[in-house]
Design a protein around this motif. Sequence first.
Motif, PDB file in Angstrom:
ATOM      1  N   ASP A   1     124.681   9.328  15.208  1.00 51.36           N
ATOM      2  CA  ASP A   1     123.388   8.837  14.704  1.00 51.36           C
ATOM      3  C   ASP A   1     122.217   9.182  15.619  1.00 51.36           C
ATOM      4  OD1 ASP A   1     124.826   7.781  12.688  1.00 51.36           O
ATOM      5  OD2 ASP A   1     124.371   5.683  13.085  1.00 51.36           O
ATOM      6  N   PHE A   2     122.517   9.442  16.893  1.00 49.87           N
ATOM      7  CA  PHE A   2     121.416   9.703  17.825  1.00 49.87           C
ATOM      8  C   PHE A   2     121.293  11.181  18.176  1.00 49.87           C
ATOM      9  CE2 PHE A   2     123.198   5.435  19.207  1.00 49.87           C
ATOM     10  CZ  PHE A   2     122.440   4.738  18.286  1.00 49.87           C
TER      11      PHE A   2
ATOM     12  N   GLU B   1     117.269  15.343  15.500  1.00 48.41           N
ATOM     13  CA  GLU B   1     116.027  14.656  15.144  1.00 48.41           C
ATOM     14  C   GLU B   1     116.138  14.102  13.729  1.00 48.41           C
ATOM     15  OE1 GLU B   1     111.338  15.759  15.646  1.00 48.41           O
ATOM     16  OE2 GLU B   1     112.909  16.930  16.580  1.00 48.41           O
ATOM     17  N   HIS B   2     115.625  12.916  13.516  1.00 47.89           N
ATOM     18  CA  HIS B   2     115.624  12.357  12.164  1.00 47.89           C
ATOM     19  C   HIS B   2     114.248  12.551  11.537  1.00 47.89           C
ATOM     20  CE1 HIS B   2     119.263   9.436  12.335  1.00 47.89           C
ATOM     21  NE2 HIS B   2     119.506  10.583  12.934  1.00 47.89           N
TER      22      HIS B   2
ATOM     23  N   ARG C   1     113.772  10.557  17.164  1.00 47.63           N
ATOM     24  CA  ARG C   1     114.836  10.977  18.085  1.00 47.63           C
ATOM     25  C   ARG C   1     114.725  10.147  19.362  1.00 47.63           C
ATOM     26  NH1 ARG C   1     113.162  15.390  21.738  1.00 47.63           N
ATOM     27  NH2 ARG C   1     110.917  15.537  21.639  1.00 47.63           N
ATOM     28  N   VAL C   2     115.745  10.320  20.214  1.00 51.24           N
ATOM     29  CA  VAL C   2     115.728   9.610  21.490  1.00 51.24           C
ATOM     30  C   VAL C   2     115.412  10.635  22.568  1.00 51.24           C
ATOM     31  CG1 VAL C   2     117.103   8.224  23.091  1.00 51.24           C
ATOM     32  CG2 VAL C   2     117.510   8.044  20.625  1.00 51.24           C
TER      33      VAL C   2
ATOM     34  N   HIS D   1     119.038   2.771  17.926  1.00 46.31           N
ATOM     35  CA  HIS D   1     118.741   2.912  16.485  1.00 46.31           C
ATOM     36  C   HIS D   1     117.244   2.744  16.236  1.00 46.31           C
ATOM     37  CE1 HIS D   1     122.480   3.388  14.334  1.00 46.31           C
ATOM     38  NE2 HIS D   1     123.052   2.390  14.954  1.00 46.31           N
TER      39      HIS D   1
ATOM     40  N   THR E   1     114.782   3.131  18.211  1.00 48.98           N
ATOM     41  CA  THR E   1     114.034   4.262  18.761  1.00 48.98           C
ATOM     42  C   THR E   1     114.116   5.463  17.833  1.00 48.98           C
ATOM     43  OG1 THR E   1     114.584   3.459  20.957  1.00 48.98           O
ATOM     44  CG2 THR E   1     113.774   5.716  20.812  1.00 48.98           C
ATOM     45  N   THR E   2     115.315   5.713  17.299  1.00 46.15           N
ATOM     46  CA  THR E   2     115.501   6.852  16.394  1.00 46.15           C
ATOM     47  C   THR E   2     114.644   6.683  15.146  1.00 46.15           C
ATOM     48  OG1 THR E   2     117.759   6.989  17.197  1.00 46.15           O
ATOM     49  CG2 THR E   2     117.249   8.271  15.248  1.00 46.15           C
TER      50      THR E   2
END
Length: 553
Positions: free
Chosen positions: A54-55, A58-59, A25-26, A17, A19-20
């Motif tokens: 959630d991962f 891209e956020h 993104r991871v 979380h 990291t996102t």
Amino acid sequence: WERRFGSDETAVLQRLHDTTVRHGRVDRRDLHAIAEEFRLPVAAVAGAAGFYADFGGEHGTRHVRICAGTSCFVSAGDHTAPLAEAALGVAPGRTSADGSVSLAEVHCLGYCYASPTALDGHTPITGPDLGARLLDTEHPAAAAPAIPYRVAGREAVVLAGLVGAERSWQVWPHVVTAVPPGAVRAEVALAGLRGRGGAEFPVAEKWRSAARGPAPRFVVANGDEGDPGSFCDRLLMESDPDRVLEGLALAAFATGASRGAVFVRSEYPVAVARMRAAVDAARAAGHLGRGVHGSSFDFDVEVVEGAGSYVAGEETALLHALQGLRGGVRPRPPYPTESGLAERPTAVNNVETLAAVPWVLRHGGGNYARLGNRTETGTKLVCLSQRFRHPGVYEVEFGVPLRHIVENLGGGLKPGFRLRALQIGGPLGGFVSPDDLDVPLLAGALTEAGVALGHGSLVAIDDQIAARELLQHVWRFAAAESCGACTPCRVGTRRGQELAAHFPAGSEQILSQHEKLLEVMSVGSLCAFGRGVPAAVRSLLRVYRDELTSGDS
Ligand code: SF4
């Protein structure tokens, strides 16, 4: 828990979380860094990162989640996503080219009493003007309405703290210092308390089974309230987290567990924060820690945030998620009470179940058993959706007729709408017609009526919702949330989507084709998800049979 790989894996999801949030993104480098930190194989971390919604992708700097749950579907049809897309200029599942905004569709944000809903970062936005409010970044969104709640039975049990009938942490100091664990289990057995998450398993039996296994043992509060239509666990975790924690502490004492976890879904950010604050306060007050209240009992709790998976609410999947793994289910036995976290005895109880335990210990199991029905004792929280005149959470006694809940408590539907069907227990529950409302609120009676009580959500479906669209909605949810581990469910839910979208109007064929598919899924699926979807779909086909076969759908 015991450290399987030399580090505490409950923090893996949290690190993903973080990291996102930090990088949007991871990526590969993040996976390697996390794997090294936790001394896990990279494949294990990559597996988890790839599993949870959630991962995925891209956020953006601004990350908006829109609700595709059933109440939002009923109140806005399939318009929520296009509204949000028009307001933000980005499609669901996408991020804008400059990385400033991203949009994700999730199945239920727990605001079913005020649909439609979006979560802008951690800020909920509800109501029909949702698109305009997403667009208006100049003005902070008005606070979403609080969850209305009411005690509608003889006693406030689960809602006792919320209605001011009693404070939390009153029972715990006495129990931990003066009551033997066996007596706690006996009181809960006398109460006849069963799991409220949907499985209805006797709580005392689960605790006895866990207590029999070797130490260390663990307890888990399941706050992964994924059923679209349910928001009572959100109410409890946000507004009375102490009661949930006291119930968890009592469960730990009854099972001899030294550590506990509260697993809260990430769609409930306020609940995550409030549960964490309640744990800190409980430690400061001496309710948690070493030698609690001068006893020889040690117990501590951590709050773990989920990562967007419906199936992770199933207890074996939830245990995987807690250990930072993919949230897939595994066959039982062994049951978690024999082999759970770190292969140790683990009792997993739903949040609502735990919130009833302090009352049982304070007032006695006999008094609890006098509430409700002889076969199904006590009270249940039911959640009424936005289409009702009086939506919200009601604490009712088992055995009240559905009609009483729908007409007297809910007040029927809002003006201009007529009840066409009632969805009970979320997507794995099922649909009943308005003619069947004399069924009592009892898990057994509802099963006989072809539906499941589940977690007690009641979503009103009005007569303006087309049968075919509702069928498509149910299949879309099933296909999106199937974890993919077994073929009948993974392929079956996609086939169901195709059937619902393409079957010829005005034909009985839809029923026979569905029946073949549902039979394969219910017999061959690995877990309760794939086996539960068919019953729910069958109930929909039954209630909407005329529309679906006459071409009026
Ligand atoms: Fe996963 Fe569905 Fe199989 Fe359950 S039934 S294990 S959710 S694919």
